[in-house]
Design an enzyme around this catalytic site. Structure first.
Site, PDB file in Angstrom:
ATOM      1  N   VAL A   1       0.836  -1.200   0.000  1.00  0.00           N
ATOM      2  CA  VAL A   1       0.000   0.000   0.000  1.00  0.00           C
ATOM      3  C   VAL A   1       0.873   1.254   0.000  1.00  0.00           C
ATOM      4  O   VAL A   1       0.608   2.214  -0.735  1.00  0.00           O
ATOM      5  CB  VAL A   1      -0.969   0.002   1.203  1.00  0.00           C
ATOM      6  N   CYS A   2       1.941   1.246   0.784  1.00  0.00           N
ATOM      7  CA  CYS A   2       2.842   2.399   0.845  1.00  0.00           C
ATOM      8  C   CYS A   2       3.488   2.668  -0.509  1.00  0.00           C
ATOM      9  O   CYS A   2       3.708   3.819  -0.891  1.00  0.00           O
ATOM     10  CB  CYS A   2       3.936   2.173   1.877  1.00  0.00           C
ATOM     11  N   THR A   3       3.804   1.600  -1.224  1.00  0.00           N
ATOM     12  CA  THR A   3       4.403   1.764  -2.544  1.00  0.00           C
ATOM     13  C   THR A   3       3.463   2.546  -3.460  1.00  0.00           C
ATOM     14  O   THR A   3       3.890   3.463  -4.178  1.00  0.00           O
ATOM     15  CB  THR A   3       4.731   0.385  -3.148  1.00  0.00           C
TER      16      THR A   3
ATOM     17  N   LEU B   1       3.310   6.386  -2.159  1.00  0.00           N
ATOM     18  CA  LEU B   1       4.455   7.214  -2.535  1.00  0.00           C
ATOM     19  C   LEU B   1       4.438   7.509  -4.028  1.00  0.00           C
ATOM     20  O   LEU B   1       4.785   8.615  -4.456  1.00  0.00           O
ATOM     21  CB  LEU B   1       5.757   6.522  -2.133  1.00  0.00           C
TER      22      LEU B   1
END
Length: 208
Positions: free
Chosen positions: A42-44, A47
């Site tokens: 999810v963070c990928t 960002l």
């Protein structure tokens, strides 16, 4: 921390070198957002989304900085993956908060969720270094960067004019005249005119 508090300053190592947070922001608005760890799915996407919106953030004089509890070299490797999978270029720093100093300063670690990783916190900070928005998402839910842009546009508009933005407001929609403004004052303040729905609810076209 609460809305209206001063955003704490700090020094940190990042994917783009050492920064002092206040110096990095300068007289800009700022977004600081945390990630549980590098190489997380999810963070990928988050960002990547932030990078794709950088042109919009630049127009609004907003600087972006991310944070993860992993180290600088890990961040740099992760950025390669983000750029590749999200078809973009990450062009803002990611703080390496291995000692969790910044995470604790900004209350980004919630022991009930995980006492070693940050939750998905996001802070919007104005040029006076005041916290204007705080949102915390669960780890399973990615952030909405369109919403962050919408809120910043609202914050900048309401900072300049004596108005508020109603529910589901988007740029260009009518806004609400502050209740502290009399009808007589409203006539001169808002030359486009206004509509009085109720004495406490007066709508006017968005000021230029």
């Amino acid at each position: 921390m609460k809305l209206g508090d001063k955003a704490p300053n700090f020094n940190a190592e990042t994917s783009e070198g050492k920064i002092n947070f206040y110096d990095y922001l300068g007289d800009s608005w700022g977004i600081l957002f945390s990630h549980p760890a590098d190489f997380t799915p999810v963070c990928t996407t988050e960002l990547g989304a932030a990078a794709k919106y950088m042109e919009e953030f630049d127009k609004l004089n907003v600087k972006v900085v991310a944070l993860s509890v992993d180290g600088v070299e890990s961040h740099k490797d992760w950025i390669h993956d983000i750029n590749e999978t999200q078809k973009t270029t990450v062009n803002f720093p990611i703080i390496a908060d291995e000692d969790k100093k910044v995470s604790r300063l900004y209350d980004m670690i919630h022991p009930e969720e995980d006492d070693t990783q940050t939750v998905r916190s996001v802070y919007v900070i104005d040029p006076e270094k005041t916290i204007k928005l705080m949102i915390t998402y669960p780890a399973s839910t990615g952030r909405n960067f369109k919403e962050l842009l919408r809120v910043i546009k609202s914050l900048q508009l309401t900072r300049k004019y004596k108005v508020s933005t109603p529910a589901d407001w988007e740029e260009g929609d009518d806004v609400v005249i502050s209740t502290s403004v009399s009808n007589e004052e409203a006539k001169s303040m808002f030359p486009k005119g206004y509509k009085e729905v109720k004495p406490y609810l007066r709508l006017t076209p968005q000021p230029d």
